[in-house]
Design a protein around this motif. Structure first.
Motif, PDB file in Angstrom:
ATOM      1  N   ARG A  38       0.818  -1.344   0.297  1.00  0.00           N
ATOM      2  CA  ARG A  38      -0.020   0.020   0.232  1.00  0.00           C
ATOM      3  C   ARG A  38       0.877   0.815   0.234  1.00  0.00           C
ATOM      4  NH1 ARG A  38      -5.639   0.514   2.122  1.00  0.00           N
ATOM      5  NH2 ARG A  38      -5.846  -1.459   1.342  1.00  0.00           N
ATOM      6  N   ALA A  39       1.950   0.665   0.882  1.00  0.00           N
ATOM      7  CA  ALA A  39       2.601   2.463   0.949  1.00  0.00           C
ATOM      8  C   ALA A  39       4.061   2.908  -0.618  1.00  0.00           C
ATOM      9  CB  ALA A  39       3.888   2.111   2.096  1.00  0.00           C
ATOM     10  N   THR A  40       4.412   2.094  -1.380  1.00  0.00           N
ATOM     11  CA  THR A  40       4.624   1.739  -2.618  1.00  0.00           C
ATOM     12  C   THR A  40       3.501   2.752  -3.561  1.00  0.00           C
ATOM     13  OG1 THR A  40       6.051   0.099  -1.737  1.00  0.00           O
ATOM     14  CG2 THR A  40       5.608   1.198  -4.323  1.00  0.00           C
ATOM     15  N   ILE A  41       2.739   2.153  -3.877  1.00  0.00           N
ATOM     16  CA  ILE A  41       1.610   2.584  -4.654  1.00  0.00           C
ATOM     17  C   ILE A  41       1.259   3.535  -4.029  1.00  0.00           C
ATOM     18  CG2 ILE A  41      -0.834   2.048  -5.120  1.00  0.00           C
ATOM     19  CD1 ILE A  41      -0.790  -0.825  -4.769  1.00  0.00           C
ATOM     20  N   TYR A  42       0.722   3.824  -2.741  1.00  0.00           N
ATOM     21  CA  TYR A  42       0.365   5.720  -2.259  1.00  0.00           C
ATOM     22  C   TYR A  42       2.017   6.346  -3.137  1.00  0.00           C
ATOM     23  CZ  TYR A  42      -4.161   5.445  -0.171  1.00  0.00           C
ATOM     24  OH  TYR A  42      -5.868   5.721   0.159  1.00  0.00           O
ATOM     25  N   ARG A  43       2.978   6.172  -2.655  1.00  0.00           N
ATOM     26  CA  ARG A  43       4.544   7.084  -3.029  1.00  0.00           C
ATOM     27  C   ARG A  43       4.155   7.268  -4.606  1.00  0.00           C
ATOM     28  NH1 ARG A  43       7.463   4.454  -0.340  1.00  0.00           N
ATOM     29  NH2 ARG A  43       7.729   2.771  -1.059  1.00  0.00           N
ATOM     30  N   ILE A  44       3.943   6.122  -5.779  1.00  0.00           N
ATOM     31  CA  ILE A  44       3.732   6.426  -6.040  1.00  0.00           C
ATOM     32  C   ILE A  44       2.886   7.440  -7.193  1.00  0.00           C
ATOM     33  CG2 ILE A  44       2.959   4.820  -9.258  1.00  0.00           C
ATOM     34  CD1 ILE A  44       4.558   2.815  -7.820  1.00  0.00           C
ATOM     35  N   LEU A  45       1.773   7.220  -6.478  1.00  0.00           N
ATOM     36  CA  LEU A  45       0.027   7.864  -7.107  1.00  0.00           C
ATOM     37  C   LEU A  45       0.573   9.699  -6.471  1.00  0.00           C
ATOM     38  CD1 LEU A  45      -2.141   5.686  -5.523  1.00  0.00           C
ATOM     39  CD2 LEU A  45      -1.281   6.453  -8.808  1.00  0.00           C
ATOM     40  N   ASN A  46       1.576   9.783  -5.473  1.00  0.00           N
ATOM     41  CA  ASN A  46       1.441  10.859  -4.492  1.00  0.00           C
ATOM     42  C   ASN A  46       2.219  11.801  -5.186  1.00  0.00           C
ATOM     43  OD1 ASN A  46      -0.431  11.641  -3.019  1.00  0.00           O
ATOM     44  ND2 ASN A  46       0.692   9.718  -1.359  1.00  0.00           N
ATOM     45  N   ASN A  47       3.479  11.444  -5.812  1.00  0.00           N
ATOM     46  CA  ASN A  47       4.327  11.520  -6.920  1.00  0.00           C
ATOM     47  C   ASN A  47       3.478  11.819  -8.078  1.00  0.00           C
ATOM     48  OD1 ASN A  47       6.981  11.745  -5.361  1.00  0.00           O
ATOM     49  ND2 ASN A  47       7.390   9.798  -5.703  1.00  0.00           N
ATOM     50  N   PHE A  48       3.216  11.046  -8.877  1.00  0.00           N
ATOM     51  CA  PHE A  48       2.065  11.447 -10.467  1.00  0.00           C
ATOM     52  C   PHE A  48       1.929  12.676 -10.010  1.00  0.00           C
ATOM     53  CE2 PHE A  48       2.210   6.332 -11.738  1.00  0.00           C
ATOM     54  CZ  PHE A  48       3.444   6.707 -12.397  1.00  0.00           C
ATOM     55  N   CYS A  49       1.342  12.911  -9.198  1.00  0.00           N
ATOM     56  CA  CYS A  49       0.687  14.168  -8.359  1.00  0.00           C
ATOM     57  C   CYS A  49       1.051  15.478  -8.922  1.00  0.00           C
ATOM     58  CB  CYS A  49      -0.116  13.971  -6.604  1.00  0.00           C
ATOM     59  SG  CYS A  49      -1.787  12.759  -7.522  1.00  0.00           S
ATOM     60  N   LYS A  50       2.869  15.414  -8.177  1.00  0.00           N
ATOM     61  CA  LYS A  50       3.224  15.923  -7.879  1.00  0.00           C
ATOM     62  C   LYS A  50       3.970  16.251  -9.261  1.00  0.00           C
ATOM     63  CE  LYS A  50       5.026  15.284  -3.225  1.00  0.00           C
ATOM     64  NZ  LYS A  50       6.082  14.366  -2.824  1.00  0.00           N
ATOM     65  N   ASP A  51       4.375  15.477 -10.095  1.00  0.00           N
ATOM     66  CA  ASP A  51       4.439  15.342 -11.796  1.00  0.00           C
ATOM     67  C   ASP A  51       3.768  16.521 -12.378  1.00  0.00           C
ATOM     68  OD1 ASP A  51       6.843  14.904 -10.353  1.00  0.00           O
ATOM     69  OD2 ASP A  51       6.355  12.751 -10.980  1.00  0.00           O
ATOM     70  N   GLY A  52       1.885  16.521 -12.051  1.00  0.00           N
ATOM     71  CA  GLY A  52       1.616  16.209 -12.798  1.00  0.00           C
ATOM     72  C   GLY A  52       0.898  15.635 -14.119  1.00  0.00           C
ATOM     73  N   MET A  53       0.795  15.043 -13.459  1.00  0.00           N
ATOM     74  CA  MET A  53       0.322  13.301 -14.138  1.00  0.00           C
ATOM     75  C   MET A  53      -0.544  12.781 -14.513  1.00  0.00           C
ATOM     76  SD  MET A  53       3.972  11.407 -14.828  1.00  0.00           S
ATOM     77  CE  MET A  53       3.062   9.706 -15.385  1.00  0.00           C
ATOM     78  N   MET A  54      -1.205  12.728 -12.566  1.00  0.00           N
ATOM     79  CA  MET A  54      -2.987  12.928 -11.820  1.00  0.00           C
ATOM     80  C   MET A  54      -3.007  13.635 -11.103  1.00  0.00           C
ATOM     81  SD  MET A  54      -2.258   9.328 -10.901  1.00  0.00           S
ATOM     82  CE  MET A  54      -1.910   7.474 -12.469  1.00  0.00           C
ATOM     83  N   HIS A  55      -4.629  14.163 -10.208  1.00  0.00           N
ATOM     84  CA  HIS A  55      -4.743  14.871  -9.179  1.00  0.00           C
ATOM     85  C   HIS A  55      -5.298  13.862  -8.736  1.00  0.00           C
ATOM     86  CE1 HIS A  55      -7.693  14.956 -12.231  1.00  0.00           C
ATOM     87  NE2 HIS A  55      -9.043  14.950 -11.734  1.00  0.00           N
ATOM     88  N   LYS A  56      -5.690  14.539  -7.791  1.00  0.00           N
ATOM     89  CA  LYS A  56      -6.173  13.646  -5.827  1.00  0.00           C
ATOM     90  C   LYS A  56      -7.662  13.864  -6.320  1.00  0.00           C
ATOM     91  CE  LYS A  56      -3.553  13.711  -2.164  1.00  0.00           C
ATOM     92  NZ  LYS A  56      -3.541  13.218  -1.203  1.00  0.00           N
ATOM     93  N   ILE A  57      -8.761  13.274  -5.919  1.00  0.00           N
ATOM     94  CA  ILE A  57      -9.863  14.002  -5.029  1.00  0.00           C
ATOM     95  C   ILE A  57     -10.563  13.055  -3.844  1.00  0.00           C
ATOM     96  CG2 ILE A  57     -11.976  13.755  -6.060  1.00  0.00           C
ATOM     97  CD1 ILE A  57      -9.876  12.768  -8.638  1.00  0.00           C
TER      98      ILE A  57
END
Length: 124
Positions: A38-57
């Motif tokens: 779970r921690a790895t997935i969240y870290r990847i997702l949060n980095n994608f958000c920081k890089d502008g590839m995704m957004h969190k809702i």
């Protein structure tokens, strides 16, 4: 920031590129064929958000959903509505832009607008 690509990151990215809705942690874990913690997935997702590839809702149910920025023109501002179906739990980005008039001196950093209801598929 340029980040090193790994098989784990690529698996998460491939999942989102093939998906038309936002996904939460549980949905991501169910759809990934390889086991990731779970921690790895969240870290990847949060980095994608920081890089502008995704957004969190953060939806009305308090769960974090992540969406690939496919139709976002400005990757730093995701000023659109989201719709969460209360039947199938899918969360989708809507095209409608949000116009918010803040008082003078206020600066908008993030906006989180989730509309809930029943999607077209679940109404049938």
């Amino acid at each position: 920031m340029k980040r090193r690509n790994t098989p784990t990151k690529q698996a998460v990215l491939d999942l989102f590129e093939s998906c038309s809705t936002a996904l939460n942690q549980e949905q991501i874990e169910c759809q990934l064929h390889e086991k990731m913690d779970r921690a790895t997935i969240y870290r990847i997702l949060n980095n994608f958000c920081k890089d502008g590839m995704m957004h969190k809702i953060v939806a009305d149910d308090g769960i974090n959903y992540f969406a690939m920025c496919k139709n976002c023109c400005d990757h730093l501002k995701h000023d659109h509505f989201h719709f969460r179906c209360t039947e199938c739990n899918q969360l989708i980005c809507l095209e409608e832009k949000i116009n918010i008039n803040l008082p003078e001196g206020f600066v908008l950093e993030t906006c989180n607008c989730v509309i809930t209801g029943i999607c077209k598929t679940c109404q049938k």
